[in-house]
Scaffold this motif. Structure first.
Motif, PDB file in Angstrom:
ATOM      1  N   GLN A 255       0.823  -1.206   0.000  1.00 39.51           N
ATOM      2  CA  GLN A 255       0.000   0.000   0.000  1.00 39.51           C
ATOM      3  C   GLN A 255       0.862   1.264   0.000  1.00 39.51           C
ATOM      4  OE1 GLN A 255      -2.574  -0.551   3.421  1.00 39.51           O
ATOM      5  NE2 GLN A 255      -4.260  -1.262   2.116  1.00 39.51           N
ATOM      6  N   GLY A 256       1.944   1.221   0.766  1.00 40.47           N
ATOM      7  CA  GLY A 256       2.839   2.374   0.833  1.00 40.47           C
ATOM      8  C   GLY A 256       3.459   2.692  -0.513  1.00 40.47           C
ATOM      9  N   ALA A 257       3.883   1.658  -1.245  1.00 45.21           N
ATOM     10  CA  ALA A 257       4.485   1.867  -2.563  1.00 45.21           C
ATOM     11  C   ALA A 257       3.508   2.570  -3.497  1.00 45.21           C
ATOM     12  CB  ALA A 257       4.923   0.533  -3.153  1.00 45.21           C
ATOM     13  N   LYS A 258       2.237   2.197  -3.422  1.00 52.39           N
ATOM     14  CA  LYS A 258       1.217   2.789  -4.295  1.00 52.39           C
ATOM     15  C   LYS A 258       0.892   4.229  -3.903  1.00 52.39           C
ATOM     16  CE  LYS A 258      -1.816  -0.559  -3.740  1.00 52.39           C
ATOM     17  NZ  LYS A 258      -3.068  -1.345  -3.939  1.00 52.39           N
ATOM     18  N   GLN A 259       1.249   4.628  -2.701  1.00 59.24           N
ATOM     19  CA  GLN A 259       0.970   5.981  -2.223  1.00 59.24           C
ATOM     20  C   GLN A 259       2.200   6.892  -2.256  1.00 59.24           C
ATOM     21  OE1 GLN A 259      -2.082   7.191  -1.349  1.00 59.24           O
ATOM     22  NE2 GLN A 259      -2.863   5.228  -2.070  1.00 59.24           N
ATOM     23  N   THR A 260       3.261   6.442  -2.883  1.00 58.39           N
ATOM     24  CA  THR A 260       4.519   7.192  -2.833  1.00 58.39           C
ATOM     25  C   THR A 260       4.369   8.629  -3.309  1.00 58.39           C
ATOM     26  OG1 THR A 260       5.819   5.167  -3.129  1.00 58.39           O
ATOM     27  CG2 THR A 260       6.910   7.251  -3.628  1.00 58.39           C
TER      28      THR A 260
ATOM     29  N   VAL B  55      11.562   3.668 -10.333  1.00 60.65           N
ATOM     30  CA  VAL B  55      10.698   3.260  -9.224  1.00 60.65           C
ATOM     31  C   VAL B  55      11.489   3.047  -7.938  1.00 60.65           C
ATOM     32  CG1 VAL B  55       8.833   2.276 -10.593  1.00 60.65           C
ATOM     33  CG2 VAL B  55      10.848   0.891 -10.092  1.00 60.65           C
ATOM     34  N   GLU B  56      12.641   3.699  -7.824  1.00 56.20           N
ATOM     35  CA  GLU B  56      13.433   3.568  -6.609  1.00 56.20           C
ATOM     36  C   GLU B  56      12.671   4.049  -5.383  1.00 56.20           C
ATOM     37  OE1 GLU B  56      14.405   4.902  -9.496  1.00 56.20           O
ATOM     38  OE2 GLU B  56      16.588   4.996  -9.696  1.00 56.20           O
ATOM     39  N   MET B  57      11.972   5.168  -5.519  1.00 55.44           N
ATOM     40  CA  MET B  57      11.252   5.712  -4.373  1.00 55.44           C
ATOM     41  C   MET B  57      10.109   4.806  -3.944  1.00 55.44           C
ATOM     42  SD  MET B  57      12.947   8.256  -3.450  1.00 55.44           S
ATOM     43  CE  MET B  57      11.813   8.615  -2.121  1.00 55.44           C
ATOM     44  N   GLU B  58       9.492   4.134  -4.893  1.00 56.07           N
ATOM     45  CA  GLU B  58       8.401   3.215  -4.556  1.00 56.07           C
ATOM     46  C   GLU B  58       8.929   2.031  -3.752  1.00 56.07           C
ATOM     47  OE1 GLU B  58       6.755   5.966  -7.229  1.00 56.07           O
ATOM     48  OE2 GLU B  58       8.633   4.887  -7.336  1.00 56.07           O
ATOM     49  N   ALA B  59      10.083   1.486  -4.156  1.00 53.81           N
ATOM     50  CA  ALA B  59      10.672   0.364  -3.424  1.00 53.81           C
ATOM     51  C   ALA B  59      11.099   0.799  -2.024  1.00 53.81           C
ATOM     52  CB  ALA B  59      11.860  -0.199  -4.199  1.00 53.81           C
ATOM     53  N   LEU B  60      11.716   1.972  -1.931  1.00 54.28           N
ATOM     54  CA  LEU B  60      12.161   2.472  -0.625  1.00 54.28           C
ATOM     55  C   LEU B  60      10.984   2.804   0.285  1.00 54.28           C
ATOM     56  CD1 LEU B  60      15.052   4.755  -1.900  1.00 54.28           C
ATOM     57  CD2 LEU B  60      15.332   2.812  -0.345  1.00 54.28           C
TER      58      LEU B  60
ATOM     59  N   LEU C   9       7.617  15.628  -4.800  1.00 55.11           N
ATOM     60  CA  LEU C   9       8.026  15.788  -6.194  1.00 55.11           C
ATOM     61  C   LEU C   9       8.116  14.471  -6.954  1.00 55.11           C
ATOM     62  CD1 LEU C   9      10.702  18.588  -5.759  1.00 55.11           C
ATOM     63  CD2 LEU C   9       8.262  18.791  -6.237  1.00 55.11           C
ATOM     64  N   CYS C  10       7.607  13.385  -6.366  1.00 56.46           N
ATOM     65  CA  CYS C  10       7.575  12.105  -7.073  1.00 56.46           C
ATOM     66  C   CYS C  10       6.423  12.092  -8.072  1.00 56.46           C
ATOM     67  CB  CYS C  10       7.399  10.946  -6.090  1.00 56.46           C
ATOM     68  SG  CYS C  10       8.922  10.406  -5.325  1.00 56.46           S
TER      69      CYS C  10
ATOM     70  N   ALA D 116       8.041   1.344   0.172  1.00 57.03           N
ATOM     71  CA  ALA D 116       7.468   0.065   0.596  1.00 57.03           C
ATOM     72  C   ALA D 116       8.212  -0.477   1.814  1.00 57.03           C
ATOM     73  CB  ALA D 116       7.515  -0.939  -0.557  1.00 57.03           C
ATOM     74  N   VAL D 117       9.539  -0.447   1.774  1.00 61.33           N
ATOM     75  CA  VAL D 117      10.341  -0.934   2.901  1.00 61.33           C
ATOM     76  C   VAL D 117      10.105  -0.069   4.137  1.00 61.33           C
ATOM     77  CG1 VAL D 117      12.700  -1.214   3.760  1.00 61.33           C
ATOM     78  CG2 VAL D 117      12.115  -2.000   1.467  1.00 61.33           C
TER      79      VAL D 117
END
Length: 261
Positions: A167-172, A214-219, A178-179, A221-222
């Motif tokens: 869920q967090g990755a989808k809300q990045t 998609v680096e910010m999405e992976a980070l 600025l993402c 999510a973690v």
């Protein structure tokens, strides 16, 4: 080398009258041996530096144009880059007022006036992008034992953390100003118990096909998964630590592939 010579020897002799005799002699000597070969130029320059500073350069090639980037840490060599040219590291070589300078590549989220700006990716090619990030939550012996036995009062910590990470990755883009709002192809979050360290190890992989990474999405999510573990276990221990949240790899895009060593 021509750029360096032009910077050093462009001042007319008539302008040297106000200088000390020693500085005048240095400049005139520079002009004389500037017409020699590169090797002779470097040798004489080293001797002049020893006269001025009391010691020669730290290495015989310290002032040589072909290795200036190594010893002066300027990030460029006058033999390899022309003015207004960028190297592979994004360092720009510019010439002005008789001086050769190196400028770092501008931050992509800052405009020319220094204000925050969202990057326009309209002209970038759409490619498959994959990013992997990892993190670790140190629980301590007591909380770790309860998580391993699935006896935390709030429920199944590892499963809830996994869902929260997705869920967090989808809300990045809603969390990071600025993402870009990316259409994700997939997000995979995995958790594992690290018995030796009394910790939960978290790994997230984000995939998308588009013009930006998609680096910010992976980070994210973690990070969200880690915070969820903390939230579900904080009643047991306030000493829980979230650590080592980092990018492990990214593939696709103009900058190419990158892997943490």
């Amino acid at each position: 080398m021509a750029l360096v010579r032009r910077a050093l020897f462009s001042r007319p002799t008539s302008q040297l009258i106000g200088l000390t005799s020693h500085r005048t002699r240095c400049l005139l000597n520079f002009r004389n041996f500037s017409r020699r070969s590169d090797d002779e130029w470097v040798d004489d320059f080293n001797k002049e530096m020893e006269n001025v500073f009391g010691r020669p350069p730290e290495s015989p090639s310290q002032w040589g144009g072909h290795v200036a980037s190594e010893n002066l840490k300027a990030g460029f060599s006058t033999n390899h880059y022309s003015p207004d040219e960028e190297d592979s590291r994004g360092l720009k070589v510019t010439e002005g007022v008789g001086i050769l300078t190196v400028e770092p590549r501008h931050l992509t989220h800052v405009d020319g006036s220094g204000k925050a700006s969202m990057v326009n990716v309209a002209e970038k090619a759409e490619t498959k992008r994959v990013a992997v990030a990892s993190g670790r939550v140190f629980l301590g012996p007591k909380a770790f034992e309860l998580v391993a036995e699935n006896n935390i009062a709030k429920g199944d910590v590892l499963t809830v953390a996994k869902i929260a990470g997705i869920q967090g990755a989808k809300q990045t883009s809603n969390l990071i100003p600025l993402c870009h709002n990316i259409l994700l192809s997939g997000v995979d979050v995995s958790t594992s118990l690290n018995e030796e360290l009394h910790a939960v190890d978290i790994r997230a992989e984000a995939t998308a096909t588009g013009p930006t990474g998609v680096e910010m999405e992976a980070l994210t999510a973690v990070s969200v998964a880690s915070l969820t573990v903390y939230d579900m276990c904080k009643a047991v221990s306030k000493d829980i630590q979230i650590s080592n949240v980092q990018l492990e790899s990214k593939t696709g895009g103009k900058s190419g592939d990158w892997y943490r060593e």
